[in-house]
Write a protein that holds these residues in place. Structure first.
Motif, mmCIF file in Angstrom:
data_model
loop_
_atom_site.group_PDB
_atom_site.id
_atom_site.type_symbol
_atom_site.label_atom_id
_atom_site.label_comp_id
_atom_site.label_asym_id
_atom_site.label_seq_id
_atom_site.Cartn_x
_atom_site.Cartn_y
_atom_site.Cartn_z
ATOM 1 N N PHE A 1 -15.745 -11.638 -3.250
ATOM 2 C CA PHE A 1 -14.332 -11.305 -3.436
ATOM 3 C C PHE A 1 -13.505 -12.554 -3.758
ATOM 4 O O PHE A 1 -12.708 -12.573 -4.692
ATOM 5 C CB PHE A 1 -13.841 -10.615 -2.157
ATOM 6 C CG PHE A 1 -12.372 -10.378 -2.091
ATOM 7 C CD1 PHE A 1 -11.743 -9.579 -3.020
ATOM 8 C CD2 PHE A 1 -11.614 -10.924 -1.076
ATOM 9 C CE1 PHE A 1 -10.383 -9.338 -2.946
ATOM 10 C CE2 PHE A 1 -10.260 -10.697 -0.986
ATOM 11 C CZ PHE A 1 -9.645 -9.898 -1.925
ATOM 12 N N PHE B 1 -2.888 -12.202 -1.833
ATOM 13 C CA PHE B 1 -4.167 -12.802 -2.231
ATOM 14 C C PHE B 1 -3.887 -14.026 -3.098
ATOM 15 O O PHE B 1 -3.135 -13.949 -4.064
ATOM 16 C CB PHE B 1 -4.987 -11.770 -3.016
ATOM 17 C CG PHE B 1 -6.280 -12.317 -3.567
ATOM 18 C CD1 PHE B 1 -7.313 -12.688 -2.726
ATOM 19 C CD2 PHE B 1 -6.470 -12.453 -4.940
ATOM 20 C CE1 PHE B 1 -8.506 -13.186 -3.229
ATOM 21 C CE2 PHE B 1 -7.658 -12.946 -5.455
ATOM 22 C CZ PHE B 1 -8.682 -13.310 -4.596
ATOM 23 N N SER C 1 1.706 1.132 5.016
ATOM 24 C CA SER C 1 1.193 0.445 6.212
ATOM 25 C C SER C 1 1.413 -1.055 6.142
ATOM 26 O O SER C 1 1.373 -1.735 7.173
ATOM 27 C CB SER C 1 -0.300 0.722 6.375
ATOM 28 O OG SER C 1 -1.024 0.263 5.249
ATOM 29 N N PHE D 1 0.813 -1.218 0.000
ATOM 30 C CA PHE D 1 0.000 0.000 0.000
ATOM 31 C C PHE D 1 0.847 1.270 0.000
ATOM 32 O O PHE D 1 1.946 1.303 0.561
ATOM 33 C CB PHE D 1 -0.966 0.004 1.182
ATOM 34 C CG PHE D 1 -2.169 -0.841 0.925
ATOM 35 C CD1 PHE D 1 -3.101 -0.481 -0.039
ATOM 36 C CD2 PHE D 1 -2.366 -2.018 1.621
ATOM 37 C CE1 PHE D 1 -4.203 -1.263 -0.299
ATOM 38 C CE2 PHE D 1 -3.469 -2.810 1.373
ATOM 39 C CZ PHE D 1 -4.389 -2.427 0.404
ATOM 40 N N MET E 1 -9.198 1.093 -2.175
ATOM 41 C CA MET E 1 -8.444 1.423 -0.968
ATOM 42 C C MET E 1 -7.399 2.511 -1.229
ATOM 43 O O MET E 1 -7.189 3.385 -0.400
ATOM 44 C CB MET E 1 -7.758 0.140 -0.482
ATOM 45 C CG MET E 1 -7.455 0.118 0.967
ATOM 46 S SD MET E 1 -8.873 0.470 1.983
ATOM 47 C CE MET E 1 -9.924 -0.901 1.606
ATOM 48 N N GLU E 2 -6.760 2.456 -2.393
ATOM 49 C CA GLU E 2 -5.717 3.444 -2.681
ATOM 50 C C GLU E 2 -6.291 4.852 -2.881
ATOM 51 O O GLU E 2 -5.574 5.833 -2.780
ATOM 52 C CB GLU E 2 -4.908 3.020 -3.922
ATOM 53 C CG GLU E 2 -3.950 1.866 -3.658
ATOM 54 C CD GLU E 2 -2.769 2.228 -2.755
ATOM 55 O OE1 GLU E 2 -2.736 3.339 -2.207
ATOM 56 O OE2 GLU E 2 -1.886 1.364 -2.568
ATOM 57 N N PHE F 1 -9.722 -8.608 -6.247
ATOM 58 C CA PHE F 1 -8.545 -8.104 -5.526
ATOM 59 C C PHE F 1 -8.128 -6.747 -6.086
ATOM 60 O O PHE F 1 -7.940 -5.778 -5.342
ATOM 61 C CB PHE F 1 -7.411 -9.124 -5.665
ATOM 62 C CG PHE F 1 -6.122 -8.703 -5.029
ATOM 63 C CD1 PHE F 1 -5.967 -8.721 -3.652
ATOM 64 C CD2 PHE F 1 -5.052 -8.279 -5.806
ATOM 65 C CE1 PHE F 1 -4.771 -8.332 -3.064
ATOM 66 C CE2 PHE F 1 -3.854 -7.891 -5.230
ATOM 67 C CZ PHE F 1 -3.719 -7.917 -3.853
ATOM 68 N N LYS G 1 -4.314 1.607 5.426
ATOM 69 C CA LYS G 1 -4.930 0.934 4.284
ATOM 70 C C LYS G 1 -4.899 -0.593 4.419
ATOM 71 O O LYS G 1 -5.811 -1.277 3.951
ATOM 72 C CB LYS G 1 -4.257 1.391 2.989
ATOM 73 C CG LYS G 1 -4.562 2.863 2.665
ATOM 74 C CD LYS G 1 -3.969 3.294 1.362
ATOM 75 C CE LYS G 1 -4.128 4.799 1.145
ATOM 76 N NZ LYS G 1 -5.519 5.252 1.047
ATOM 77 N N THR G 2 -3.862 -1.116 5.056
ATOM 78 C CA THR G 2 -3.788 -2.574 5.224
ATOM 79 C C THR G 2 -4.891 -3.060 6.166
ATOM 80 O O THR G 2 -5.609 -4.026 5.865
ATOM 81 C CB THR G 2 -2.402 -2.981 5.770
ATOM 82 O OG1 THR G 2 -1.399 -2.426 4.924
ATOM 83 C CG2 THR G 2 -2.249 -4.483 5.799
ATOM 84 N N GLY H 1 -11.918 -13.721 -7.952
ATOM 85 C CA GLY H 1 -10.464 -13.795 -8.092
ATOM 86 C C GLY H 1 -9.762 -12.458 -8.218
ATOM 87 O O GLY H 1 -10.086 -11.496 -7.510
ATOM 88 N N LYS H 2 -8.837 -12.408 -9.170
ATOM 89 C CA LYS H 2 -7.948 -11.249 -9.260
ATOM 90 C C LYS H 2 -8.712 -9.954 -9.541
ATOM 91 O O LYS H 2 -8.310 -8.877 -9.092
ATOM 92 C CB LYS H 2 -6.894 -11.494 -10.345
ATOM 93 C CG LYS H 2 -5.768 -10.481 -10.313
ATOM 94 C CD LYS H 2 -4.600 -10.916 -11.143
ATOM 95 C CE LYS H 2 -3.436 -9.934 -11.054
ATOM 96 N NZ LYS H 2 -3.776 -8.539 -11.223
ATOM 97 N N PHE I 1 -8.257 -2.668 4.366
ATOM 98 C CA PHE I 1 -8.447 -3.659 3.305
ATOM 99 C C PHE I 1 -8.958 -4.970 3.897
ATOM 100 O O PHE I 1 -9.899 -5.590 3.374
ATOM 101 C CB PHE I 1 -7.139 -3.899 2.552
ATOM 102 C CG PHE I 1 -7.277 -4.811 1.362
ATOM 103 C CD1 PHE I 1 -7.363 -4.297 0.075
ATOM 104 C CD2 PHE I 1 -7.353 -6.193 1.519
ATOM 105 C CE1 PHE I 1 -7.509 -5.141 -1.022
ATOM 106 C CE2 PHE I 1 -7.493 -7.039 0.434
ATOM 107 C CZ PHE I 1 -7.576 -6.510 -0.843
ATOM 108 N N MET I 2 -8.326 -5.408 4.980
ATOM 109 C CA MET I 2 -8.733 -6.681 5.571
ATOM 110 C C MET I 2 -10.167 -6.606 6.089
ATOM 111 O O MET I 2 -10.942 -7.549 5.939
ATOM 112 C CB MET I 2 -7.768 -7.067 6.701
ATOM 113 C CG MET I 2 -6.360 -7.400 6.226
ATOM 114 S SD MET I 2 -6.317 -8.644 4.918
ATOM 115 C CE MET I 2 -6.893 -10.102 5.780
ATOM 116 N N VAL J 1 -8.199 -3.078 -4.166
ATOM 117 C CA VAL J 1 -6.949 -2.308 -4.079
ATOM 118 C C VAL J 1 -7.165 -0.894 -4.625
ATOM 119 O O VAL J 1 -6.764 0.102 -4.005
ATOM 120 C CB VAL J 1 -5.809 -3.026 -4.845
ATOM 121 C CG1 VAL J 1 -4.652 -2.082 -5.116
ATOM 122 C CG2 VAL J 1 -5.322 -4.239 -4.059
ATOM 123 N N ASP K 1 0.460 3.979 1.552
ATOM 124 C CA ASP K 1 0.697 4.645 2.848
ATOM 125 C C ASP K 1 1.766 3.913 3.665
ATOM 126 O O ASP K 1 1.980 4.249 4.833
ATOM 127 C CB ASP K 1 -0.614 4.766 3.645
ATOM 128 C CG ASP K 1 -1.183 3.424 4.077
ATOM 129 O OD1 ASP K 1 -0.674 2.376 3.614
ATOM 130 O OD2 ASP K 1 -2.155 3.415 4.858
#
Lengths: 73, 287
Positions: B244, A30, A25, A21, B259-260, B252, B230-231, B248-249, B234-235, B256, A23
């Motif tokens: 999700f 996956f 973090s 990420f 989140m970004e 993901f 963000k980590t 698949g990808k 995300f979780m 991402v 930031d």
């Protein structure tokens, strides 16, 4: 010069995607085959450094190896 | 002869056939702006009262989607709630062209905030408060994310209120349309609140996700705010994603992207007006 993300990609298990990420973090892993997702509070350079240790002891890295997100060597 | 009621709920269309009087009345009251004469439908649903001895002894309602009956019958008085939950199930289990997250979505203009939360977190109470106080409702239950983007499309449906929030919402919005109350469900008492007219009118207008806020109602806290990295976020978001792991990808990459581009917060609150001010001034005001 090889970036730490490129170095880390050499350690990835089959079907594993990652995203560090912006930031700083942490990094998300996956598995496209199982749908399993793990986030660790380590940047890619830190993961590469810990993998390069003779006997990795970091719990996050060990978990990633045990779950097949990262190859042992 | 009874005809099915066709509902245009972009991006989907439903055809609902029922022989239960109060289900029809609720549909006509709650979905008035969405009733259409267009016969094309994505989902054909039957909500029927049980026959035989069950007509008189503990009567029940059945939910049938196409040719399948995915759930066991529920008590007849829960028939309308069963229909709403079944419609959620239909979309969540079939629509793999979107990344679907269990989350409310509200927007100011075209700036959207996701509110992912488990049951009991006060999400729907917060949703109803915002939707009737200047925000646009895109969804109460599920966020439909466009793959590979940080954009969300509306799926405007009623807001599902539980227990004490039903009475609160009736006090706050006396002119709004409410369904009948289904008592004794696995979530307690449940009623559905029709979205405001402005939300119906803009039900095809997509929005950009600017923030993700995980709400938690806490009797003892007026408003506590924590910014998530963000980590962590995300979780938490991935745990609320319906499909999700299946897509698949694509899923993901989409999460991402979201989140970004989003700021992420967790809030604990007992004051909805303070939450609204926080969202408008700090969350959207600074992005």
């Amino acid at each position: 010069m090889v970036s730490s993300l490129e170095q880390l990609s050499l350690w990835l298990g089959e079907g594993v995607c990652i995203h560090p990420f912006s930031d700083l973090s942490g990094t998300i892993f996956f598995n496209v085959f199982t749908g399993e997702t793990i986030g660790v509070a380590l940047q890619e350079s830190e993961i590469v450094a810990k993998l390069a240790e003779p006997t990795p002891t970091d719990k996050s890295v060990l978990l990633l190896v045990r779950k097949g997100f990262l190859k042992k060597s | 002869m009874d005809y099915p009621i066709a509902l245009s709920l972009p991006p989907f269309q439903f055809s609902i056939n029922t022989n239960i009087g109060f289900v029809k009345e609720n549909l006509r009251a709650i979905y008035a702006p969405a009733i259409t004469t267009d016969g094309v439908c994505d989902y054909e649903i039957n909500v029927l009262s049980t026959g035989g001895v069950r007509k008189v002894v503990k009567p029940q309602a059945r939910f049938i989607l196409g040719q399948k009956e995915p759930f066991k019958p529920l008590p007849l008085e829960q028939a309308y709630a069963l229909l709403e939950w079944g419609m959620n199930f239909a979309v969540a289990s079939n629509e793999l062209q979107y990344v679907i997250i269990h989350s409310a979505v509200l927007a100011k203009g075209n700036q959207a905030i996701l509110f992912p939360a488990p049951p009991g977190s006060g999400k729907s109470t917060l949703t109803s408060y915002l939707a009737f106080n200047g925000w646009r409702l895109l969804s109460d239950e599920m966020a439909l994310l466009l793959p590979g983007t940080n954009r969300v499309i509306p799926f405007v449906r009623p807001i599902c209120l539980k227990n004490r929030s039903i009475e609160l919402a009736k006090e706050w919005f006396p002119h709004a349309a409410f369904s009948s109350i289904a008592t004794g469900t696995h979530k307690g008492n449940v009623a559905h609140l029709a979205p405001p007219a402005e939300s119906w009118a803009l039900n095809t207008q997509e929005a950009e996700i600017k923030a993700i806020v995980f709400p938690n109602f806490r009797e003892s806290e007026q408003l506590s705010i924590y910014q998530l990295d963000k980590t962590q976020a995300f979780m938490q978001l991935a745990q609320n994603a319906f499909n999700f792991g299946v897509i698949g990808k694509t899923g993901f990459d989409t999460l991402v992207q979201v989140m970004e581009h989003a700021d992420c917060w967790e809030i604990f609150h007992n004051d909805l007006e303070l939450v609204k001010i926080f969202l408008e001034e700090d969350v959207l005001g600074n992005v």
